[in-house]
Write a protein that holds these residues in place. Structure first.
Motif, PDB file in Angstrom:
ATOM      1  N   ARG A 121       5.199  -4.202   6.740  1.00  0.00           N
ATOM      2  CA  ARG A 121       5.087  -5.455   6.005  1.00  0.00           C
ATOM      3  C   ARG A 121       5.706  -5.315   4.626  1.00  0.00           C
ATOM      4  O   ARG A 121       5.698  -4.229   4.042  1.00  0.00           O
ATOM      5  CB  ARG A 121       3.632  -5.906   5.906  1.00  0.00           C
ATOM      6  CG  ARG A 121       2.729  -4.989   5.118  1.00  0.00           C
ATOM      7  CD  ARG A 121       1.254  -5.377   5.296  1.00  0.00           C
ATOM      8  NE  ARG A 121       0.991  -6.698   4.762  1.00  0.00           N
ATOM      9  CZ  ARG A 121      -0.082  -7.432   5.114  1.00  0.00           C
ATOM     10  NH1 ARG A 121      -0.949  -6.957   5.980  1.00  0.00           N
ATOM     11  NH2 ARG A 121      -0.249  -8.631   4.575  1.00  0.00           N
ATOM     12  N   ASN A 164       6.499 -11.823   1.862  1.00  0.00           N
ATOM     13  CA  ASN A 164       5.596 -12.497   2.804  1.00  0.00           C
ATOM     14  C   ASN A 164       6.056 -12.325   4.245  1.00  0.00           C
ATOM     15  O   ASN A 164       5.991 -13.256   5.062  1.00  0.00           O
ATOM     16  CB  ASN A 164       5.495 -13.998   2.481  1.00  0.00           C
ATOM     17  CG  ASN A 164       4.576 -14.287   1.317  1.00  0.00           C
ATOM     18  OD1 ASN A 164       4.127 -13.362   0.619  1.00  0.00           O
ATOM     19  ND2 ASN A 164       4.300 -15.534   1.069  1.00  0.00           N
ATOM     20  N   SER A 192      -0.732 -11.258   1.142  1.00  0.00           N
ATOM     21  CA  SER A 192      -1.058  -9.864   0.826  1.00  0.00           C
ATOM     22  C   SER A 192      -2.479  -9.475   1.207  1.00  0.00           C
ATOM     23  O   SER A 192      -2.782  -8.288   1.344  1.00  0.00           O
ATOM     24  CB  SER A 192      -0.833  -9.589  -0.662  1.00  0.00           C
ATOM     25  OG  SER A 192      -1.668 -10.424  -1.445  1.00  0.00           O
ATOM     26  N   ARG A 221      -4.104  -5.250   5.432  1.00  0.00           N
ATOM     27  CA  ARG A 221      -3.571  -5.507   4.089  1.00  0.00           C
ATOM     28  C   ARG A 221      -3.298  -4.195   3.346  1.00  0.00           C
ATOM     29  O   ARG A 221      -2.482  -4.161   2.432  1.00  0.00           O
ATOM     30  CB  ARG A 221      -4.531  -6.382   3.293  1.00  0.00           C
ATOM     31  CG  ARG A 221      -5.886  -5.759   3.020  1.00  0.00           C
ATOM     32  CD  ARG A 221      -6.800  -6.747   2.288  1.00  0.00           C
ATOM     33  NE  ARG A 221      -8.100  -6.166   1.980  1.00  0.00           N
ATOM     34  CZ  ARG A 221      -8.361  -5.529   0.846  1.00  0.00           C
ATOM     35  NH1 ARG A 221      -7.413  -5.394  -0.063  1.00  0.00           N
ATOM     36  NH2 ARG A 221      -9.565  -5.033   0.629  1.00  0.00           N
ATOM     37  N   ASN A 231       4.999  -7.352   1.312  1.00  0.00           N
ATOM     38  CA  ASN A 231       4.185  -8.406   0.707  1.00  0.00           C
ATOM     39  C   ASN A 231       4.987  -9.244  -0.288  1.00  0.00           C
ATOM     40  O   ASN A 231       4.691 -10.420  -0.489  1.00  0.00           O
ATOM     41  CB  ASN A 231       2.966  -7.794   0.022  1.00  0.00           C
ATOM     42  CG  ASN A 231       1.958  -7.256   1.029  1.00  0.00           C
ATOM     43  OD1 ASN A 231       1.966  -7.615   2.196  1.00  0.00           O
ATOM     44  ND2 ASN A 231       1.093  -6.374   0.560  1.00  0.00           N
TER      45      ASN A 231
END
Length: 111
Positions: A71, A76, A30, A53, A73
């Motif tokens: 993404r 992952n 993250s 991030r 988080n």
């Protein structure tokens, strides 16, 4: 041990779509920026897209408007949604985090 594992590559016709995934382990996912790069035969590896991030994205001019990086988080995982693919997108696509690289996944676009 850091591992980045890409998947989702394959053979597609021009104009088609593919979605690549890269799942990371061994890092605090993250907090890391994540990137997708590609290397075509006889060419240098080049940046395709990155996501910070905080979710800020940057794209190579050649893929703007066609590719989307995202993404998750919680999983992952970083994704690369590729649309309107062209033969010149043919390359091995690599995931990168900090100094670490995945093994790559082949994307081939036929004309």
């Amino acid at each position: 041990q850091v591992q980045l594992v890409e998947s989702g590559g394959g053979l597609v016709q021009a104009g088609g779509s593919l979605k690549l995934s890269c799942t990371a382990s061994g890092i605090i996912f993250s907090v890391n920026a994540m990137g997708w790069y590609r290397q075509a035969p006889g060419k240098q590896r080049e940046l395709v897209a990155i996501i910070t991030r905080l979710g800020i994205t940057h794209y190579a001019d050649s893929v703007k408007g066609r590719f989307t990086i995202s993404r998750d988080n919680a999983k992952n995982t970083v994704y690369l949604q590729m649309s309107s693919l062209k033969p010149e997108d043919t390359a091995v696509y690599y995931c990168k985090s900090d100094l670490f690289w995945g093994q790559g996944t082949q994307v081939t676009v036929s004309s």
